[in-house]
Design a protein around this motif. Structure first.
Motif, short mmCIF file in Angstrom:
data_model
loop_
_atom_site.label_atom_id
_atom_site.label_comp_id
_atom_site.label_asym_id
_atom_site.label_seq_id
_atom_site.Cartn_x
_atom_site.Cartn_y
_atom_site.Cartn_z
N GLY A 139 0.79 -1.21 0.00
CA GLY A 139 0.00 0.00 0.00
C GLY A 139 0.83 1.26 0.00
O GLY A 139 0.30 2.36 -0.21
N ARG A 199 -1.33 2.63 -11.10
CA ARG A 199 -0.57 2.68 -9.83
C ARG A 199 0.82 3.28 -10.01
O ARG A 199 1.31 3.96 -9.12
CB ARG A 199 -0.44 1.27 -9.25
CG ARG A 199 -1.77 0.59 -8.94
CD ARG A 199 -1.55 -0.73 -8.21
NE ARG A 199 -0.80 -1.70 -9.00
CZ ARG A 199 0.34 -2.25 -8.63
NH1 ARG A 199 0.87 -1.93 -7.46
NH2 ARG A 199 0.95 -3.14 -9.40
N ASN A 212 2.98 3.70 -6.60
CA ASN A 212 2.00 3.84 -5.53
C ASN A 212 1.21 2.56 -5.36
O ASN A 212 1.18 1.71 -6.24
CB ASN A 212 1.05 5.00 -5.84
CG ASN A 212 1.75 6.33 -5.94
OD1 ASN A 212 2.75 6.58 -5.27
ND2 ASN A 212 1.22 7.20 -6.79
N SER A 213 0.57 2.45 -4.22
CA SER A 213 -0.26 1.27 -3.93
C SER A 213 0.48 -0.02 -4.20
O SER A 213 -0.02 -0.94 -4.85
CB SER A 213 -1.56 1.32 -4.76
OG SER A 213 -2.28 2.50 -4.51
N LYS A 221 2.14 -3.59 -4.11
CA LYS A 221 1.65 -4.91 -3.70
C LYS A 221 2.82 -5.85 -3.52
O LYS A 221 3.89 -5.63 -4.12
CB LYS A 221 0.72 -5.47 -4.78
CG LYS A 221 -0.46 -4.58 -5.13
CD LYS A 221 -1.24 -5.17 -6.29
CE LYS A 221 -2.41 -4.29 -6.69
NZ LYS A 221 -3.18 -4.87 -7.82
#
Length: 120
Positions: free
Chosen positions: A15, A66, A83-84, A86
């Motif tokens: 995240g 992302r 970003n974001s 995983k």
């Protein structure tokens, strides 16, 4: 002779965000395309994102929305804002540049790689 220097990898929680940078030194060559590829353990190296000198971009489907690639042509530097993140984004990220040098023509060069680790 073109050289690439990468920076920005590291450990981040799922995240979270990271920003990778790659600067190309090109004394008598013209940098054309720059981008990022990644390789996870046991997998082949694959495209993350690329950008041409004119700003055209290409992204892997898995990172669209992302990750954002950007470029400073004056500095021959490419950035990857991630970003974001995983856990499946964890890999060694390699900077790539295609350049033109005379008289050899077009050539490709890779950075040394920077490790991105994403904890779940």
């Amino acid at each position: 002779q073109v050289q690439l220097v990468e920076s920005g990898g590291g450990l981040v929680q799922a995240g979270g965000s990271l920003r990778l940078s790659c600067a190309a030194s090109a004394s008598s060559s013209v940098i054309v395309d720059m981008g990022w590829y990644r390789q996870a353990p046991g997998k082949q190296r694959g495209l993350v994102a690329t950008m041409t000198t004119r700003g055209s971009t290409d992204y892997a489907d898995s990172v669209k929305g992302r990750f954002t690639i950007s470029r400073d042509n004056a500095k021959n530097t490419v950035y990857l804002q991630m970003n974001s993140l995983k856990p499946e984004d964890a890999a060694v990220y390699y900077c790539h540049a295609r350049y033109y040098t005379w008289p050899e023509g077009y050539r490709d060069i890779w950075g040394q790689g920077t490790l991105v680790t994403v904890s779940s």
